[in-house]
Design a protein around this motif. Structure first.
Motif, mmCIF file in Angstrom:
data_model
loop_
_atom_site.group_PDB
_atom_site.id
_atom_site.type_symbol
_atom_site.label_atom_id
_atom_site.label_comp_id
_atom_site.label_asym_id
_atom_site.label_seq_id
_atom_site.Cartn_x
_atom_site.Cartn_y
_atom_site.Cartn_z
ATOM 1 N N HIS A 1 0.962 3.948 -3.018
ATOM 2 C CA HIS A 1 0.710 5.354 -2.680
ATOM 3 C C HIS A 1 1.835 6.244 -3.202
ATOM 4 O O HIS A 1 1.590 7.311 -3.772
ATOM 5 C CB HIS A 1 0.567 5.501 -1.167
ATOM 6 C CG HIS A 1 0.394 6.907 -0.717
ATOM 7 N ND1 HIS A 1 1.468 7.676 -0.308
ATOM 8 C CD2 HIS A 1 -0.710 7.688 -0.604
ATOM 9 C CE1 HIS A 1 1.032 8.883 0.037
ATOM 10 N NE2 HIS A 1 -0.290 8.912 -0.126
ATOM 11 N N ASP A 2 3.081 5.807 -3.006
ATOM 12 C CA ASP A 2 4.220 6.607 -3.481
ATOM 13 C C ASP A 2 4.240 6.710 -4.995
ATOM 14 O O ASP A 2 4.544 7.762 -5.554
ATOM 15 C CB ASP A 2 5.534 6.008 -2.990
ATOM 16 C CG ASP A 2 5.757 6.254 -1.517
ATOM 17 O OD1 ASP A 2 5.028 7.082 -0.925
ATOM 18 O OD2 ASP A 2 6.664 5.605 -0.937
ATOM 19 N N LEU B 1 0.155 8.335 -6.185
ATOM 20 C CA LEU B 1 -0.456 9.514 -5.599
ATOM 21 C C LEU B 1 0.522 10.649 -5.301
ATOM 22 O O LEU B 1 0.101 11.769 -5.012
ATOM 23 C CB LEU B 1 -1.220 9.130 -4.321
ATOM 24 C CG LEU B 1 -2.342 8.101 -4.529
ATOM 25 C CD1 LEU B 1 -2.965 7.720 -3.203
ATOM 26 C CD2 LEU B 1 -3.384 8.632 -5.486
ATOM 27 N N LEU B 2 1.803 10.390 -5.342
ATOM 28 C CA LEU B 2 2.761 11.461 -5.066
ATOM 29 C C LEU B 2 3.436 11.934 -6.329
ATOM 30 O O LEU B 2 3.558 11.271 -7.305
ATOM 31 C CB LEU B 2 3.819 10.986 -4.066
ATOM 32 C CG LEU B 2 3.320 10.745 -2.639
ATOM 33 C CD1 LEU B 2 4.467 10.247 -1.755
ATOM 34 C CD2 LEU B 2 2.724 12.001 -2.038
ATOM 35 N N VAL C 1 0.844 -1.206 0.000
ATOM 36 C CA VAL C 1 0.000 0.000 0.000
ATOM 37 C C VAL C 1 0.876 1.253 0.000
ATOM 38 O O VAL C 1 0.599 2.218 -0.724
ATOM 39 C CB VAL C 1 -0.964 -0.027 1.206
ATOM 40 C CG1 VAL C 1 -1.631 1.324 1.408
ATOM 41 C CG2 VAL C 1 -1.996 -1.116 1.010
ATOM 42 N N ALA C 2 1.935 1.248 0.777
ATOM 43 C CA ALA C 2 2.834 2.408 0.806
ATOM 44 C C ALA C 2 3.517 2.588 -0.545
ATOM 45 O O ALA C 2 3.677 3.723 -1.021
ATOM 46 C CB ALA C 2 3.874 2.221 1.904
#
Length: 53
Positions: A48-49, A52-53, A44-45
């Motif tokens: 996300h990186d 979404l970043l 998930v991390a």
């Protein structure tokens, strides 16, 4: 504690200890559940990186 010769166990009479390796440890459900939770958190991390970043 009775220390008479009849109650002592000779080392030759003891069964050899069972050797359990790493695969036995990994087959235990609580450890696998813990590793799965850690893997999901890392995934998930990572998503996300990346997205979404």
């Amino acid at each position: 504690m009775d220390t008479t010769p009849n109650s002592t166990v000779e080392l030759d009479e003891l069964p050899p200890p069972e050797r359990k390796g790493c695969l036995y440890a990994l087959s235990q459900p609580p450890l696998m559940l813990f590793l799965t939770v850690i893997a999901v958190l890392l995934a998930v991390a990572g998503v996300h990186d990346l997205l979404l970043l």
